[in-house]
Design a protein around this motif. Structure first.
Motif, mmCIF file in Angstrom:
data_model
loop_
_atom_site.group_PDB
_atom_site.id
_atom_site.type_symbol
_atom_site.label_atom_id
_atom_site.label_comp_id
_atom_site.label_asym_id
_atom_site.label_seq_id
_atom_site.Cartn_x
_atom_site.Cartn_y
_atom_site.Cartn_z
ATOM 1 N N THR A 61 0.888 -1.155 0.020
ATOM 2 C CA THR A 61 -0.022 -0.066 0.023
ATOM 3 C C THR A 61 0.818 1.295 0.137
ATOM 4 O O THR A 61 2.135 1.313 0.422
ATOM 5 C CB THR A 61 -0.854 -0.166 1.131
ATOM 6 O OG1 THR A 61 -1.925 0.908 0.827
ATOM 7 C CG2 THR A 61 -0.137 0.090 2.593
ATOM 8 N N CYS A 62 0.427 2.495 -0.367
ATOM 9 C CA CYS A 62 1.308 3.747 -0.545
ATOM 10 C C CYS A 62 0.638 5.012 -0.099
ATOM 11 O O CYS A 62 -0.827 5.017 -0.504
ATOM 12 C CB CYS A 62 1.744 3.489 -1.753
ATOM 13 S SG CYS A 62 0.582 3.592 -3.108
ATOM 14 N N GLY A 63 1.108 5.614 0.684
ATOM 15 C CA GLY A 63 0.467 7.090 1.004
ATOM 16 C C GLY A 63 0.349 7.847 -0.360
ATOM 17 O O GLY A 63 -0.492 8.461 -0.360
ATOM 18 N N SER A 64 1.346 7.919 -0.948
ATOM 19 C CA SER A 64 1.404 8.868 -2.384
ATOM 20 C C SER A 64 0.424 7.995 -3.183
ATOM 21 O O SER A 64 0.748 6.852 -3.726
ATOM 22 C CB SER A 64 2.552 9.011 -2.750
ATOM 23 O OG SER A 64 3.455 9.826 -2.026
ATOM 24 N N LEU A 65 -0.621 8.740 -3.714
ATOM 25 C CA LEU A 65 -1.634 8.081 -4.573
ATOM 26 C C LEU A 65 -0.914 7.743 -6.043
ATOM 27 O O LEU A 65 -0.132 8.489 -6.507
ATOM 28 C CB LEU A 65 -2.842 8.894 -4.675
ATOM 29 C CG LEU A 65 -3.735 9.080 -3.468
ATOM 30 C CD1 LEU A 65 -4.740 9.995 -3.636
ATOM 31 C CD2 LEU A 65 -4.036 7.859 -2.835
ATOM 32 N N GLY A 66 -1.653 6.828 -6.713
ATOM 33 C CA GLY A 66 -1.241 6.597 -7.827
ATOM 34 C C GLY A 66 0.066 5.525 -8.277
ATOM 35 O O GLY A 66 0.212 5.329 -9.533
ATOM 36 N N GLN A 67 0.710 4.928 -7.235
ATOM 37 C CA GLN A 67 1.926 4.273 -7.408
ATOM 38 C C GLN A 67 1.491 2.799 -7.108
ATOM 39 O O GLN A 67 2.494 1.978 -7.436
ATOM 40 C CB GLN A 67 2.707 4.876 -6.314
ATOM 41 C CG GLN A 67 3.154 6.063 -6.533
ATOM 42 C CD GLN A 67 4.426 6.500 -5.462
ATOM 43 O OE1 GLN A 67 5.077 5.808 -5.202
ATOM 44 N NE2 GLN A 67 4.412 7.912 -5.157
ATOM 45 N N GLY A 68 0.271 2.324 -6.661
ATOM 46 C CA GLY A 68 -0.086 1.061 -6.305
ATOM 47 C C GLY A 68 -0.063 0.156 -7.620
ATOM 48 O O GLY A 68 0.327 -0.918 -7.477
ATOM 49 N N LEU A 69 -0.526 0.423 -8.542
ATOM 50 C CA LEU A 69 -0.556 -0.246 -9.824
ATOM 51 C C LEU A 69 0.813 -0.682 -10.362
ATOM 52 O O LEU A 69 0.813 -1.901 -10.777
ATOM 53 C CB LEU A 69 -1.550 0.390 -10.932
ATOM 54 C CG LEU A 69 -1.485 -0.367 -12.242
ATOM 55 C CD1 LEU A 69 -2.205 -1.713 -11.759
ATOM 56 C CD2 LEU A 69 -2.667 0.252 -13.147
ATOM 57 N N SER A 70 1.792 0.259 -10.307
ATOM 58 C CA SER A 70 3.136 -0.196 -10.626
ATOM 59 C C SER A 70 3.767 -1.031 -9.672
ATOM 60 O O SER A 70 4.349 -1.918 -10.064
ATOM 61 C CB SER A 70 4.017 1.228 -10.689
ATOM 62 O OG SER A 70 3.625 2.370 -11.450
ATOM 63 N N ALA A 71 3.331 -1.154 -8.547
ATOM 64 C CA ALA A 71 4.008 -2.085 -7.425
ATOM 65 C C ALA A 71 3.152 -3.439 -7.942
ATOM 66 O O ALA A 71 3.910 -4.627 -7.923
ATOM 67 C CB ALA A 71 3.745 -1.827 -6.233
ATOM 68 N N ALA A 72 1.994 -3.456 -8.184
ATOM 69 C CA ALA A 72 1.305 -4.668 -8.484
ATOM 70 C C ALA A 72 1.993 -5.165 -9.841
ATOM 71 O O ALA A 72 1.894 -6.486 -9.806
ATOM 72 C CB ALA A 72 -0.176 -4.206 -8.625
#
Length: 280
Positions: free
Chosen positions: A116-127
């Motif tokens: 999970t991430c505090g800064s929005l918009g980054q989770g899909l890249s991690a996925a």
């Protein structure tokens, strides 16, 4: 309880026999977690309850990964984890307190979710990173990623969407919580992101656009996504941040709901009644 527990950890186990019942209990649990503070990210749990219940019913324990891109949505996976026995009552009661394991906005140390991430918009890249890693290891795992519609204003999301389609990452399923809500007001009043489904389709994804508060529809969409073998899948879930809690005032700000003691008591009573009626 293992404080570093993730749903994909080998040996992790749970079972969901009644996804609709879990969605109701998840809402009630989230109210109890937020109530001591008098405010918080309750609307995200109300919005995503059916999605998270379906994810826990669908995911294979100890194998599939769960990514919660918007960190303030992590209350919903936390609440579900308590209800299926992955987190205990004491841990749940400390939600949002200074130094607590369960933070109001998820971080790299948050349990249950794989990322999970505090800064929005980054989770899909991690996925996508998880999916590529699992492909190389031939693990057979799937990655299930929660994304908010407000995050679609971030350019990094669309770079990730392009990348995933180009590489045919069929073991990736994204659920977009399309509740038209963000901190500045309705998403549609800030940036026009519709037609959401058509955009993802144009980028080469397998797309389904559903009622996100119909848990059976979410489960069916997840099953269809799993059957897709050539492309990544996205499920656009149409929802509301005040769904399922009738006692909220008409002007309730679904993004960050104020919950004074009287309203909290009314919410607990209403949801307890709904849980009991569902069990009857």
């Amino acid at each position: 309880m293992n404080a570093s527990l993730r749903v994909s950890d080998p040996g992790t186990d749970w079972r969901v026999d009644d996804p609709q019942g879990l969605a109701l209990r998840l809402r009630l649990r989230a109210v109890k977690m937020v109530a001591p503070h008098g405010f918080g990210y309750l609307g995200q749990a109300l919005s995503a309850a059916e999605q998270v219940a379906a994810l826990f019913a669908h995911a294979r324990p100890g194998l599939d990964r769960l990514v919660c891109s918007p960190g303030h949505y992590v209350i919903a996976p936390f609440a579900a984890a308590v209800e299926v026995g992955l987190l205990d009552e004491e841990t749940a009661s400390s939600y949002g307190q200074n130094g607590a394991l369960l933070e109001a906005i998820g971080t790299e140390r948050s349990p249950i979710v794989d990322y999970t991430c505090g800064s929005l918009g980054q989770g899909l890249s991690a996925a996508i990173g998880f999916v590529l890693s699992d492909r190389l290891r031939e693990s057979g795992a799937r990655t299930l990623a929660m994304v908010s519609d407000g995050e679609l204003e971030e350019g990094q999301v669309w770079e990730a969407v392009l990348f995933a389609a180009h590489h045919g990452l069929s073991h990736l399923t994204v659920l977009v919580d399309a509740n038209d809500s963000q901190v500045d007001g309705p998403v549609s009043s800030i940036t026009t992101i519709e037609p959401i489904a058509d955009k993802w389709s144009a980028f080469g994804w397998h797309v389904q656009d559903i009622d996100g508060h119909d848990v059976d529809a979410v489960l069916a969409a997840l099953k269809d996504a799993t059957a897709e073998t050539e492309r990544p899948s996205v499920i656009v879930c149409r929802t509301s941040t005040v769904h399922g809690l009738d006692c909220l005032p008409p002007d309730a700000d679904g993004h960050f709901i104020k919950l004074p003691p009287e309203l909290a008591a009314a919410a607990v009573a209403e949801l307890t009644s709904k849980v009991e009626s569902h069990r009857a």
